[in-house]
Write an enzyme that holds these catalytic residues in place. Structure first.
Site, PDB file in Angstrom:
ATOM      1  N   ASP A  43      -0.284 -23.073 -48.053  1.00 14.45           N
ATOM      2  CA  ASP A  43      -0.481 -22.167 -46.923  1.00 14.45           C
ATOM      3  C   ASP A  43       0.782 -21.357 -46.661  1.00 14.45           C
ATOM      4  OD1 ASP A  43       0.981 -24.261 -45.923  1.00 14.45           O
ATOM      5  OD2 ASP A  43      -0.349 -24.711 -44.238  1.00 14.45           O
ATOM      6  N   SER A  44       1.836 -21.636 -47.435  1.00  9.86           N
ATOM      7  CA  SER A  44       3.025 -20.762 -47.440  1.00  9.86           C
ATOM      8  C   SER A  44       2.616 -19.335 -47.834  1.00  9.86           C
ATOM      9  CB  SER A  44       4.096 -21.295 -48.397  1.00  9.86           C
ATOM     10  OG  SER A  44       3.545 -21.603 -49.659  1.00  9.86           O
ATOM     11  N   ASP A  82      -4.099 -25.951 -49.892  1.00 11.05           N
ATOM     12  CA  ASP A  82      -3.782 -26.433 -48.545  1.00 11.05           C
ATOM     13  C   ASP A  82      -4.940 -26.220 -47.585  1.00 11.05           C
ATOM     14  OD1 ASP A  82      -1.343 -27.691 -48.150  1.00 11.05           O
ATOM     15  OD2 ASP A  82      -0.229 -25.805 -48.256  1.00 11.05           O
ATOM     16  N   LYS A 111      -4.937 -30.332 -49.985  1.00  5.41           N
ATOM     17  CA  LYS A 111      -3.737 -31.011 -49.446  1.00  5.41           C
ATOM     18  C   LYS A 111      -3.833 -30.958 -47.919  1.00  5.41           C
ATOM     19  CE  LYS A 111       0.624 -29.227 -49.933  1.00  5.41           C
ATOM     20  NZ  LYS A 111       1.041 -28.912 -48.541  1.00  5.41           N
ATOM     21  N   GLU A 113      -1.754 -31.982 -44.297  1.00  5.50           N
ATOM     22  CA  GLU A 113      -0.495 -32.381 -43.656  1.00  5.50           C
ATOM     23  C   GLU A 113      -0.750 -33.511 -42.663  1.00  5.50           C
ATOM     24  OE1 GLU A 113       1.815 -29.164 -42.051  1.00  5.50           O
ATOM     25  OE2 GLU A 113       1.798 -28.080 -43.949  1.00  5.50           O
ATOM     26  N   GLU A 180       8.297 -33.830 -47.954  1.00  7.92           N
ATOM     27  CA  GLU A 180       9.122 -32.633 -47.748  1.00  7.92           C
ATOM     28  C   GLU A 180      10.288 -32.927 -46.804  1.00  7.92           C
ATOM     29  OE1 GLU A 180       6.941 -29.053 -46.840  1.00  7.92           O
ATOM     30  OE2 GLU A 180       8.771 -27.917 -46.420  1.00  7.92           O
TER      31      GLU A 180
HETATM   32  O1  KIV Z   1       2.606 -24.438 -48.448  1.00  8.07           O
HETATM   33  C1  KIV Z   1       3.392 -24.823 -49.320  1.00  8.07           C
HETATM   34  O2  KIV Z   1       3.906 -24.046 -50.140  1.00  8.07           O
HETATM   35  C2  KIV Z   1       3.724 -26.245 -49.352  1.00  8.07           C
HETATM   36  C3  KIV Z   1       4.894 -26.662 -50.182  1.00  8.07           C
HETATM   37  C4  KIV Z   1       6.156 -26.300 -49.488  1.00  8.07           C
HETATM   38  C5  KIV Z   1       4.855 -28.100 -50.524  1.00  8.07           C
HETATM   39  O3  KIV Z   1       3.091 -27.026 -48.708  1.00  8.07           O
END
Ligand code: KIV
Length: 263
Positions: A43-44, A82, A111, A113, A180
């Site tokens: 989600d970055s 994510d 993924k 969190e 992280e």
């Molecule tokens: O969103 C992302 O890029 C991440 C990584 C920093 C692990 O979750």
């Protein structure tokens, strides 16, 4: 890697797992043709691609579009997507819809969190046949509650909470978890305690794998240079120089050349 089963094989054989983010078909093709094992559609994307100040701005629709593009560029490699901000906090049905949308867009796994307060969702997704990767330590979707992008697990209480969260993820059936911004010694201890692999970012050398954000690895954003993210390319300078050469060539009537003119 073509399946999540290869994560546990890699861990058993002590082969470090290499994961990199990608958000579009072009980057996905490059990663799939490299020696990396898996792609994370993080989600970055909200920050790197869309220019938002945090990952809180990612939505299921945004992630779905990025996953679909990545899958078109890389048809075979494992793609972890994510689940964005709050998508696992609106109950099982909403979380299952969100995970289903990402899987149908082409993800191999999702993924999530954190674990507290949505462990039922993690268990339900795993039971529904959706592979889940956890994400512990600095969980960027909680940046405001954490008071910023800070190292986690420094004091004994926080370290013990992280340890038990990793154990809980394993019990719930997660196949791996990101750690992280966690002290290296703690990350190594948690990794040694678990049968599922940890993928570190800013968590030292003792995790079972490493993940980086592609723009950090390529040095594309001079405003963001975390100490833990090695720049393998000075992408910002290289790209800017290429664009400047193009601009100079156009202004000097050097582009296009006769060979570049279509008849
Ligand atoms: O969103 C992302 O890029 C991440 C990584 C920093 C692990 O979750």
């Amino acid at each position: 890697m073509k399946s999540i089963l290869e994560f546990s094989r890699a861990q058993r054989e002590a082969q470090p797992i290499v994961m990199l983010t990608a958000y579009d078909a072009l980057m996905a093709r490059l990663v799939a043709a490299s020696e990396a094992d898996a792609i994370l559609v993080g989600d970055s994307a909200a920050m790197v691609v869309h220019g938002f100040p945090s990952t809180i701005h990612a939505t299921v629709e945004m992630m779905q579009a990025h996953v679909a593009a990545v899958r078109r560029g890389a048809p075979e490699i494992v793609v972890v997507a994510d689940l964005p901000f709050l998508s696992v906090r609106r109950g099982k049905v909403a979380a299952t819809d969100a995970a289903g949308a990402l899987m149908q867009a082409g993800a191999t796994a999702v993924k999530i969190e954190g674990v507290a307060g949505h462990d039922d969702v993690i268990a339900h997704l795993v039971e529904s046949g959706i592979p889940v990767m956890g994400h512990l330590g600095l969980t960027p979707q909680s940046v405001h509650q954490l008071g910023g992008y800070r190292m986690q697990g420094r004091d004994p209480e926080a370290a013990s909470r992280l340890r038990s969260e990793a154990g809980r993820l394993e019990e719930l059936g997660a196949f791996a978890f990101v750690l992280e911004c966690v002290p290296a010694a703690l990350a190594a201890e948690i990794t040694a305690e678990r049968r599922i692999p940890s993928i570190g970012i800013g968590a030292g050398a003792g995790t079972a794998g490493q993940v980086l954000v592609c723009s950090d690895l390529l040095g594309l954003d001079p405003r963001f240079q975390p100490r833990f993210a090695r720049r393998y390319l000075e992408g910002d300078e290289l790209v800017r120089e290429a664009i400047n050469r193009f601009a100079r060539d156009v202004r000097a009537a050097q582009f296009p050349s006769p060979q570049e003119v279509l008849a």
